[in-house]
Enzyme design. Sequence first.
Site, PDB file in Angstrom:
ATOM      1  CE  LYS A   1     -14.740  15.424 -21.519  1.00 19.74           C
ATOM      2  NZ  LYS A   1     -13.516  16.198 -22.659  1.00 19.74           N
TER       3      LYS A   1
ATOM      4  CG  LEU B   1      -1.687  12.896 -34.323  1.00 23.18           C
ATOM      5  CD1 LEU B   1      -0.396  13.472 -33.175  1.00 23.18           C
ATOM      6  CD2 LEU B   1      -1.913  14.529 -33.520  1.00 23.18           C
TER       7      LEU B   1
END
Length: 503
Positions: A80, A335
């Site tokens: 990426k 999370l």
Amino acid sequence: MSHAPVRRIVIAGGGTAGWMAAALLARFLPPPGTEILLVESDEIGTIGVGEATVPLVAQFNGVLGIDEPDFVAKTNGTFKLGIEFRDWGEPGNIHFNGFGDFGDAIQGVSPHHYWLKLHRLGERAPIEDWSMPYAAARRDRFAPPEAMRGEAAFYKYAYHFDAGLYARYLRGYAEGRGVRRREGRIAEVVLDPETGNVARLRLQGGGEDIAGDFFVDCTGFVGLLISRALGVGYVDWSHLLPCDRAVAVGCERRGPMTPYTRSTARAAGWQWRIPLQHRIGNGHVYASAFISDDAAVASLLDNLDGAPLGEPRLLRFTTGHREKFWHRNVVALGLAAGFMEPLESTSIQLIQTGLARLVELLPDMSFDPVLIDEYNRVTASEYARIRDFLILHYCRSRRSEPMWAHCRNAAIPDELAHKIAVWEAGGRVPLYAEESYQEPSWVAIFLGNGVLPRRYDPIVDQLGLDQLRGGMAQRRAAIARAAETMPDHATFISRACPAPVPA
């Protein structure tokens, strides 16, 4: 107050956060000096939306001594160079936030100021033409910086990978270094009646409780330890970033293997596209106040490259973070610590920086509140700076749909308002502590969304116009030539790190 070292660390929950924690702690606190135990249940699935990363993850892998080609192959990974934004600002707009700058400073001045002068004179080449990552990305080419020469070598890269495979990869690393795994669902978190610290975890089905000195909460949004047991509240930022749901699905890979993440604006949110070797990861992040779940799913399925692989999965979230990331003898990661929409691929970064901070401030049995407060202060600042960068993507949009109008008219944090004001006044980006994104990234989003400053640096005018035009043209041409020498992204992967062909 005991200053004895922590001898038993219990990680509650697996997935990317849990196994990143297990791997790094095993690297710095190797057994048998420290016992590290991870508790997870195969019955509990992982979210798996964070398949794109930022360059910082290469440092994490490097600290662990992970072999890059092996890691990329075993996680179905690709490379990426940045993020392409489509239809942000207004429909038809395309801009790019690459992992690199726009070239060396000229006479001590950032090159975007020279671009601004040429733009005022009517030249319309986008600022991305001076970005090495973009030059490679637009051609679907990739090579690591060490393979390049001169200015063409000054860029970074990250990865796309299957988050579940990455967790499995790190599990192998951690277990190979003495981390023990315990299968089971946590039924109860038992507190010490004298200290209020977490004392042990009780699993469903009975058996021996799991005691520990220090606990890492990786139990996802529910935050079994940090929230349910210790009662730590949540800082809600949904009034600043209204997207509160995401639907995700993989699809068949078609077309070229692009070395970048794509983010496409939609009527009530945006859609991600993450290319892996054997599939494409897709998701639609949206604000449920402006679109129904069914319509959001339909929008996602209508805009896939190929046939979907499975049923779309729905995720509900509240943007923000815990009021404390570390409380008593529990630190929350992933999370369990908070959630920022994956617009700039920061989910795994926040796990990594949280772990790095933990290693720097490793507790002893006294759990010194001064060190805990410092951890919380710095982590909260990091979240806030990422929050502001995400808001910038929305707050100057010219799109007409109700959600975009809402974002355009909403109040923004004072720190971001100051950044925008300084940029508009003179093309500069003031940076605070704990910034994840430096000046070139802010410049890319400002200019990509058509937010132009009122003036450029006056030092630019000391350079003759012909010299300015010639020098900038030479830079742009050199970058293009360098990109043309790179191999095709798919070719590079097939030679260096091909993933096993799936059954």
